[in-house]
Design an enzyme around this catalytic site. Structure first.
Site, PDB file in Angstrom:
ATOM      1  N   LYS A  54       0.843  -1.204   0.000  1.00 59.21           N
ATOM      2  CA  LYS A  54       0.000   0.000   0.000  1.00 59.21           C
ATOM      3  C   LYS A  54       0.873   1.246   0.000  1.00 59.21           C
ATOM      4  CE  LYS A  54      -3.797  -2.573   1.975  1.00 59.21           C
ATOM      5  NZ  LYS A  54      -4.398  -3.179   3.167  1.00 59.21           N
ATOM      6  N   GLN A  98      -4.660  -2.015   9.654  1.00 58.81           N
ATOM      7  CA  GLN A  98      -4.579  -3.327   9.019  1.00 58.81           C
ATOM      8  C   GLN A  98      -5.240  -4.386   9.895  1.00 58.81           C
ATOM      9  OE1 GLN A  98      -3.464  -3.874   5.975  1.00 58.81           O
ATOM     10  NE2 GLN A  98      -3.306  -6.080   5.935  1.00 58.81           N
ATOM     11  N   ASP A 121     -10.655   3.350   4.237  1.00 61.05           N
ATOM     12  CA  ASP A 121     -10.731   1.901   4.089  1.00 61.05           C
ATOM     13  C   ASP A 121     -12.147   1.395   4.399  1.00 61.05           C
ATOM     14  OD1 ASP A 121      -9.353  -0.545   3.580  1.00 61.05           O
ATOM     15  OD2 ASP A 121      -9.203  -0.946   5.723  1.00 61.05           O
TER      16      ASP A 121
HETATM   17  N1  LIG Z   1      -8.158  -2.958   7.142  1.00 57.74           N
HETATM   18  C1  LIG Z   1      -7.804  -3.786   6.170  1.00 57.74           C
HETATM   19  N2  LIG Z   1      -8.121  -3.479   4.904  1.00 57.74           N
HETATM   20  C2  LIG Z   1      -7.749  -4.307   3.882  1.00 57.74           C
HETATM   21  O1  LIG Z   1      -8.040  -4.020   2.706  1.00 57.74           O
HETATM   22  C3  LIG Z   1      -7.026  -5.496   4.189  1.00 57.74           C
HETATM   23  C4  LIG Z   1      -6.746  -5.753   5.533  1.00 57.74           C
HETATM   24  N3  LIG Z   1      -7.143  -4.895   6.486  1.00 57.74           N
HETATM   25  N4  LIG Z   1      -6.081  -6.875   5.883  1.00 57.74           N
HETATM   26  C5  LIG Z   1      -5.597  -7.814   4.910  1.00 57.74           C
HETATM   27  C6  LIG Z   1      -6.362  -7.780   3.646  1.00 57.74           C
HETATM   28  C7  LIG Z   1      -5.625  -8.335   2.464  1.00 57.74           C
HETATM   29  N5  LIG Z   1      -5.554  -7.275   1.502  1.00 57.74           N
HETATM   30  C8  LIG Z   1      -4.935  -7.361   0.268  1.00 57.74           C
HETATM   31  C9  LIG Z   1      -4.712  -6.246  -0.505  1.00 57.74           C
HETATM   32  C10 LIG Z   1      -4.060  -6.327  -1.714  1.00 57.74           C
HETATM   33  C11 LIG Z   1      -3.608  -7.537  -2.184  1.00 57.74           C
HETATM   34  C12 LIG Z   1      -2.892  -7.579  -3.488  1.00 57.74           C
HETATM   35  O2  LIG Z   1      -2.727  -6.571  -4.160  1.00 57.74           O
HETATM   36  N6  LIG Z   1      -2.428  -8.740  -3.943  1.00 57.74           N
HETATM   37  C13 LIG Z   1      -1.772  -8.904  -5.212  1.00 57.74           C
HETATM   38  C14 LIG Z   1      -0.594  -9.826  -5.123  1.00 57.74           C
HETATM   39  C15 LIG Z   1       0.506  -9.308  -4.267  1.00 57.74           C
HETATM   40  C16 LIG Z   1       1.602 -10.310  -4.085  1.00 57.74           C
HETATM   41  O3  LIG Z   1       1.442 -11.210  -3.235  1.00 57.74           O
HETATM   42  O4  LIG Z   1       2.589 -10.209  -4.822  1.00 57.74           O
HETATM   43  C17 LIG Z   1      -2.754  -9.535  -6.194  1.00 57.74           C
HETATM   44  O5  LIG Z   1      -3.755 -10.115  -5.735  1.00 57.74           O
HETATM   45  O6  LIG Z   1      -2.488  -9.451  -7.374  1.00 57.74           O
HETATM   46  C18 LIG Z   1      -3.836  -8.665  -1.441  1.00 57.74           C
HETATM   47  C19 LIG Z   1      -4.498  -8.579  -0.233  1.00 57.74           C
HETATM   48  C20 LIG Z   1      -6.125  -6.158   2.028  1.00 57.74           C
HETATM   49  N7  LIG Z   1      -6.591  -6.382   3.245  1.00 57.74           N
END
Ligand SMILES: Nc1nc(=O)c2c([nH]1)NC[C@@H]1CN(c3ccc(C(=O)N[C@@H](CCC(=O)O)C(=O)O)cc3)C=[N+]21
Ligand SMILES: NC(=O)C1=CN([C@@H]2O[C@H](COP(=O)(O)OP(=O)(O)OC[C@H]3O[C@@H](n4cnc5c(N)ncnc54)[C@H](OP(=O)(O)O)[C@@H]3O)[C@@H](O)[C@H]2O)C=CC1
Length: 280
Positions: A54, A98, A121
């Site tokens: 992020k 988070q 968020d």
């Molecule tokens: N308050 C809160 N808000 C959230 O939005 C939140 C959270 N807590 N806790 C955890 C989860 C998980 N999460 C992700 C965000 C982006 C990817 C992301 O961009 N992943 C890439 C891959 C990244 C990689 O592993 O290389 C994709 O799917 O292409 C994944 C997971 C947001 N979360």
């Protein structure tokens, strides 16, 4: 049939191009860039990775991020106090706590310490209520990202049967409400649901938001259905991808689907918070 890919990487890149322009415009008008504060409690490596992603994405669109890292052992009171300080700090436009926080902490109390005007968020009760009443609050980031992805591909929602698997406060529950607001007929499934397979098999749109790799079997998917996989555990989604892609009309890959849309939504909402915060 082989499904078309709902490409979250490309769609989020286009969104972020727009955010970059908005950041530049904000900066010309206000002489500073929007600031997102991220709060991370404890040392879970996956959470560190997300928060780092992020922050990197903020830098790429010219925004600033401020990282607050707290010891796993802190009390609810200390966390709430830290978040209240960020809420009161005029130099901070958006706040992300988070999830999940360590089990001894009252996560809901910590979320509620976020000023709704900075809740980019979309995790506070106020944001949830504004969303549910169609009053234009900040969407929960992942649900908002899912809707933006469906809209980018002009997926029709009105009258469609959407089955949401998962009902957590920041993912399953709000994504169902957003689909309902767009006139889908919504069914929620969760850990006590009987006959998950039968519910999923009736869906025109499936949203998987559980966190159990391959819980949703490809053979359950109705031919032509749209499959959105928000699950993310061990770098894998909740849907048995290959088998589902043979039946679905559209499907999100993991990675490259919902994940990047979540971050783009978070940043888009941070610029919006900065703009609205300086209007007053
Ligand atoms: N308050 C809160 N808000 C959230 O939005 C939140 C959270 N807590 N806790 C955890 C989860 C998980 N999460 C992700 C965000 C982006 C990817 C992301 O961009 N992943 C890439 C891959 C990244 C990689 O592993 O290389 C994709 O799917 O292409 C994944 C997971 C947001 N979360
Ligand atoms: N890509 C992204 O941006 C994001 C991805 N995620 C990912 O999404 C997933 C879900 O996250 P989150 O909502 O926070 O998780 P939670 O653990 O808070 O919620 C999981 C939900 O799944 C339900 N569930 C558990 N087991 C089953 C089962 N066997 N059958 C049906 N439902 C079940 C639970 O039901 P019950 O309510 O009955 O316990 C609960 O509602 C995780 O993999 C997470 O990493 C999360 C946020 C953002």
């Amino acid at each position: 049939m082989t499904a078309r890919i709902l490409d979250g990487r490309a769609t989020s890149a286009a969104m972020l191009d727009r955010v970059r322009e908005e950041v530049a415009e904000f900066s010309r008008e206000h002489g500073r860039v929007p600031v997102l504060a991220t709060v991370l409690v404890g040392d879970d490596p996956a959470s560190h990775t997300y928060v780092r992603m992020k922050a990197n994405r903020c830098a790429k669109v010219g925004m600033e991020s401020r990282r607050v890292e707290l010891d796993a052992g802190i009390s609810t009171e200390t966390l709430v106090k830290t978040i209240r300080e960020l809420s009161a700090d005029p130099a901070v436009d958006g706040i992300l706590l988070q999830h999940p926080v360590p089990g001894h902490i009252d996560e809901r109390a910590a979320f509620e310490a976020i000023d709704p005007a900075k809740d980019v968020d979309g995790v506070t009760r106020t944001s949830f209520a504004r969303m549910a009443f169609d009053e234009g609050g900040f969407a929960s980031a992942t649900p908002g990202g899912i809707m933006a992805l469906l809209d980018a591909y002009e997926i029709p929602l009105s009258g469609k049967h959407a089955v949401v698997v998962g009902r957590s406060p920041i993912l399953g529950k709000p994504v169902g409400m957003l689909l309902l607001a767009r006139d889908a007929t919504v069914t929620y499934c969760h850990s006590r649901t009987r006959d998950l397979a039968e519910h999923v098999a009736r869906a025109d749109i499936v949203v998987a938001a559980v966190g159990r790799p391959e819980l949703i079997r490809g053979e359950w998917i109705k031919p032509g259905a749209v499959v959105v996989d928000a699950g993310y555990a061990d770098n894998r989604g909740d849907v048995e991808y290959e088998a589902a892609a043979e039946r679905a009309s559209f499907i999100t890959p993991v990675p490259g689907g919902v994940g990047p849309m979540t971050i783009a939504t978070l940043l888009a909402q941070t610029v919006r918070a900065a703009r609205e915060g300086t209007e007053k």
